[in-house]
Design a protein around this motif. Sequence first.
Motif, mmCIF file in Angstrom:
data_model
loop_
_atom_site.group_PDB
_atom_site.id
_atom_site.type_symbol
_atom_site.label_atom_id
_atom_site.label_comp_id
_atom_site.label_asym_id
_atom_site.label_seq_id
_atom_site.Cartn_x
_atom_site.Cartn_y
_atom_site.Cartn_z
ATOM 1 N N SER A 100 18.275 19.042 31.837
ATOM 2 C CA SER A 100 18.433 19.652 33.159
ATOM 3 C C SER A 100 18.173 18.641 34.274
ATOM 4 N N TYR A 103 21.065 17.109 36.208
ATOM 5 C CA TYR A 103 21.877 17.915 37.118
ATOM 6 C C TYR A 103 21.122 18.396 38.352
ATOM 7 N N ILE A 104 19.809 18.536 38.261
ATOM 8 C CA ILE A 104 19.027 19.089 39.363
ATOM 9 C C ILE A 104 17.820 18.191 39.636
ATOM 10 N N ARG A 160 23.887 24.754 46.905
ATOM 11 C CA ARG A 160 23.661 23.331 46.594
ATOM 12 C C ARG A 160 23.241 23.099 45.156
ATOM 13 N N ASN A 162 23.282 22.938 41.100
ATOM 14 C CA ASN A 162 24.184 22.802 39.953
ATOM 15 C C ASN A 162 23.753 23.836 38.920
ATOM 16 N N TRP A 163 24.628 24.791 38.645
ATOM 17 C CA TRP A 163 24.223 25.921 37.811
ATOM 18 C C TRP A 163 24.060 25.556 36.344
ATOM 19 N N ILE A 164 24.676 24.445 35.928
ATOM 20 C CA ILE A 164 24.420 23.967 34.562
ATOM 21 C C ILE A 164 22.954 23.553 34.439
ATOM 22 N N GLY A 165 22.472 22.799 35.432
ATOM 23 C CA GLY A 165 21.079 22.383 35.420
ATOM 24 C C GLY A 165 20.121 23.552 35.530
#
Length: 317
Positions: A100, A103-104, A160, A162-165
């Motif tokens: 994670s 991505y975040i 803002r 990232n929904w994968i993260g």
Amino acid sequence: MKYLLSVLMGAICYGILSTIVVTAYGEGYELGEVVGSQLLVGCILAWGFMLLTKWREKSRLGSRSGKASTANPKLTWKQRLFLMAAGTPTAITGLLYYESLRYIPNSLAIILLFQFTWIGVLIHAISHRKRPNGIVLLTLVILFGGTLLAAGIVEQGMSRFNWIGVALGLLSAVSYSLFILLSGKAIPSVHPAYRSGWMITGGMLLVFILFPPYFLINGLLLGNLLLFGFMLGLFGAFLPPVLFAVGVPHIGEGMTGILGASELPVAVLLSAVVLHEHVSVLQWIGVALVMLGVALPEVFKRIRRQGDNYTVSSLDS
């Protein structure tokens, strides 16, 4: 005081891990290499500690009487396999949490990981078919409110992120909740040194199956990866379980939860100082609310206990 400091230092160790991982990513290392080297070093340290514990027990009890210690009976292979299986969630947690971070921001990832607090309550309520009481519900409200502030959702909205993260961070919280649940039931009668050794071994083997350890033969381990692996293995896989094993039996699970929450501000502070991530005043207020939510059940418990003691002393007088 030394037991309180032991648990506090264990939580601080956990708080520095994400900063080390982000730094390792910055030097080009991959997820499997980072987690694999961490668990390899942690496994070596845990087995060294286990062998040292075994030698000390034999020296204390076996040298004079010629008898083996009965405090920690020899583990069967069924028990060893069970401990190894119980250790796999911690490896899965590391994989999800560390991924994670790609991505975040680090400060958001640790806040998402901390959602294990209410996820654990939810799992406990479902498994025991017991509705949470008012104090628990108030705690959950505070945790949700603190999370919204600490994550920056109130200030900047949700676009803002990232929904994968975010999904990986929440899944790491679920996995960590399962690890806490399983670790408490994984043959508690056995010495913590033996339990941690086999549990870390199980986690390492799982990671090596998912990510074959090519770093052992391609020369990467001779570079900075060995340094990152040593720091992550020492502060993540080895020291915290040992420090918690020393302190938790003496201060109780409630106080452990309060001190364990120090992982959150440490991780956020290092994100701001070392990684130069922006952390606003409103986010720090959210961090404080999350810590308050973690501490609240224990505070109410102690207030209730003091009230009961006062009532009993009044009746006696």
